[in-house]
Scaffold this motif. Structure first.
Motif, mmCIF file in Angstrom:
data_model
loop_
_atom_site.group_PDB
_atom_site.id
_atom_site.type_symbol
_atom_site.label_atom_id
_atom_site.label_comp_id
_atom_site.label_asym_id
_atom_site.label_seq_id
_atom_site.Cartn_x
_atom_site.Cartn_y
_atom_site.Cartn_z
ATOM 1 N N ASN A 1 -4.093 9.037 -0.302
ATOM 2 C CA ASN A 1 -3.585 10.411 -0.393
ATOM 3 C C ASN A 1 -3.324 11.025 0.978
ATOM 4 O O ASN A 1 -2.812 12.129 1.076
ATOM 5 N N VAL B 1 1.022 -3.508 -6.129
ATOM 6 C CA VAL B 1 0.449 -2.428 -5.317
ATOM 7 C C VAL B 1 -1.048 -2.701 -5.175
ATOM 8 O O VAL B 1 -1.782 -2.731 -6.163
ATOM 9 N N ARG C 1 -0.273 13.389 -6.066
ATOM 10 C CA ARG C 1 -0.864 12.362 -6.932
ATOM 11 C C ARG C 1 0.088 11.867 -8.019
ATOM 12 O O ARG C 1 0.123 10.677 -8.332
ATOM 13 N N GLU D 1 0.752 8.725 -0.279
ATOM 14 C CA GLU D 1 1.516 9.886 -0.767
ATOM 15 C C GLU D 1 0.506 10.922 -1.238
ATOM 16 O O GLU D 1 -0.386 10.610 -2.016
ATOM 17 N N CYS E 1 3.732 -1.043 3.835
ATOM 18 C CA CYS E 1 3.056 0.228 3.564
ATOM 19 C C CYS E 1 4.148 1.285 3.419
ATOM 20 O O CYS E 1 4.940 1.495 4.337
ATOM 21 N N LEU F 1 2.529 9.577 -6.449
ATOM 22 C CA LEU F 1 1.816 8.365 -6.046
ATOM 23 C C LEU F 1 1.675 7.417 -7.241
ATOM 24 O O LEU F 1 1.982 6.229 -7.155
ATOM 25 N N GLY F 2 1.233 7.983 -8.370
ATOM 26 C CA GLY F 2 1.070 7.185 -9.589
ATOM 27 C C GLY F 2 2.388 6.619 -10.083
ATOM 28 O O GLY F 2 2.483 5.453 -10.473
ATOM 29 N N VAL G 1 0.888 -1.179 0.000
ATOM 30 C CA VAL G 1 0.000 0.000 0.000
ATOM 31 C C VAL G 1 0.918 1.220 0.000
ATOM 32 O O VAL G 1 1.926 1.243 0.713
ATOM 33 N N ILE G 2 0.589 2.216 -0.838
ATOM 34 C CA ILE G 2 1.394 3.451 -0.890
ATOM 35 C C ILE G 2 0.542 4.631 -0.428
ATOM 36 O O ILE G 2 -0.600 4.786 -0.876
ATOM 37 N N ARG H 1 -3.754 2.589 -2.847
ATOM 38 C CA ARG H 1 -3.109 3.912 -2.892
ATOM 39 C C ARG H 1 -3.911 4.875 -2.036
ATOM 40 O O ARG H 1 -5.140 4.921 -2.149
ATOM 41 N N ALA I 1 -4.626 5.606 4.486
ATOM 42 C CA ALA I 1 -3.553 4.593 4.549
ATOM 43 C C ALA I 1 -3.879 3.550 5.616
ATOM 44 O O ALA I 1 -3.777 2.340 5.370
ATOM 45 N N ALA J 1 3.622 3.774 -7.778
ATOM 46 C CA ALA J 1 2.814 2.570 -7.979
ATOM 47 C C ALA J 1 3.216 1.878 -9.282
ATOM 48 O O ALA J 1 3.405 0.656 -9.321
#
Length: 199
Positions: free
Chosen positions: A34, A29, A11, A8, A51, A14-15, A5-6, A32, A39, A18
Motif C-alpha cells: 500500500n 502476483v 485498495r 498501490e 514491480c 490494488l485488488g 509485486v504491485i 501487494r 514495496a 492483482a
C-alpha cells in the motif's frame, strides 16, 4: 512465469490489478503493497521480475521507492494518474522500464509487462510527445527558499537558516513568483508541485 509485486495505495485498485494480472497465464502476483516502504521490502523479499508502482503513496512515494530499487534486478513500471513531465523525468533518472497512465486499457498493461520482460522500455505516448522543453526555471538557491516556504518557514526564519537578510529573502520570493507566473507563496508551491519539480 513473470513474478510481479504491485504497489498501490487505493485498495480497490490494488485488488483489481492483482486479479487482472493473475488471470494472465504467464503472470503471477507475489506481493501487494500500500506504500513505497512496503514495496521495497516485498521486492527484496520475493525478488520479482516486475514491480508495478503508483507514484503518490503515503510515506515513501513510488518515485523514491523506484530510486531505491535501481539496479536491484527488478524492473519497475510506474502506473499513475499523473502525466507530469517532471515526474516522468525523475522516473527516467531512476531507471524505470515503463511509465503508463491508469486510464490505459487493461490489456495494454499485460502487453507492456511482456514487452518490458523482453528488454524494451514502454512510456506513455502523452509524455513522450510532451514538450520536454519545460525545464525547472528556478536556480538551486531559489529552490532552497521555496522548499523552506513549503516547510512553513517565514521570511525571518528563512533568512536565519540561509544566513542572508530578510530583504534578500523577499527578493528571492519576488523572483520565484515571477518565474513561476504566480501571485503568492501558496500558488508557487502548488505550481512547483504540479510540475513534479519537488525532489
Amino acid at each position: 512465469m513473470i513474478r510481479i509485486v504491485i504497489a498501490e495505495d487505493q485498495r480497490l485498485l490494488l485488488g483489481a490489478l492483482a486479479s487482472l494480472l493473475d488471470l494472465e497465464e504467464d503472470m503471477t502476483v507475489v506481493g501487494r503493497a500500500n506504500h513505497g516502504e512496503d514495496a521495497v521490502k516485498l521486492v527484496r523479499l520475493h525478488k520479482p521480475d516486475i514491480c508495478i508502482m503508483d507514484i503518490e503513496m503515503p510515506g515513501k512515494s513510488g518515485l523514491e521507492a523506484a530510486e531505491e530499487l535501481k539496479g536491484c534486478g527488478c524492473k519497475v513500471i510506474i502506473l499513475t494518474t499523473f502525466a507530469r513531465y517532471g515526474y516522468f523525468e525523475r522516473a527516467l533518472k531512476a531507471g524505470v522500464h515503463g511509465y503508463l497512465l491508469k486510464d490505459s486499457p487493461s490489456e495494454e498493461l499485460a502487453n507492456s509487462i511482456r514487452s518490458v520482460m523482453a528488454g524494451r522500455r514502454i512510456y506513455a505516448s502523452e509524455l513522450v510527445d510532451e514538450e520536454a522543453g519545460e525545464e525547472n526555471p528556478l536556480t538551486e538557491r531559489e529552490q532552497e527558499v521555496l522548499h523552506l516556504i513549503a516547510d512553513g518557514k517565514n521570511t525571518k526564519e528563512i533568512a536565519s537558516q540561509l544566513y542572508i537578510t530578510t530583504g534578500t529573502v523577499r527578493n528571492y520570493i519576488s523572483v520565484i513568483l515571477d518565474k513561476l507566473g504566480v501571485s503568492n507563496r501558496i500558488e508557487a508551491i502548488m505550481r512547483f508541485k504540479e510540475k513534479g519539480w519537488f525532489k
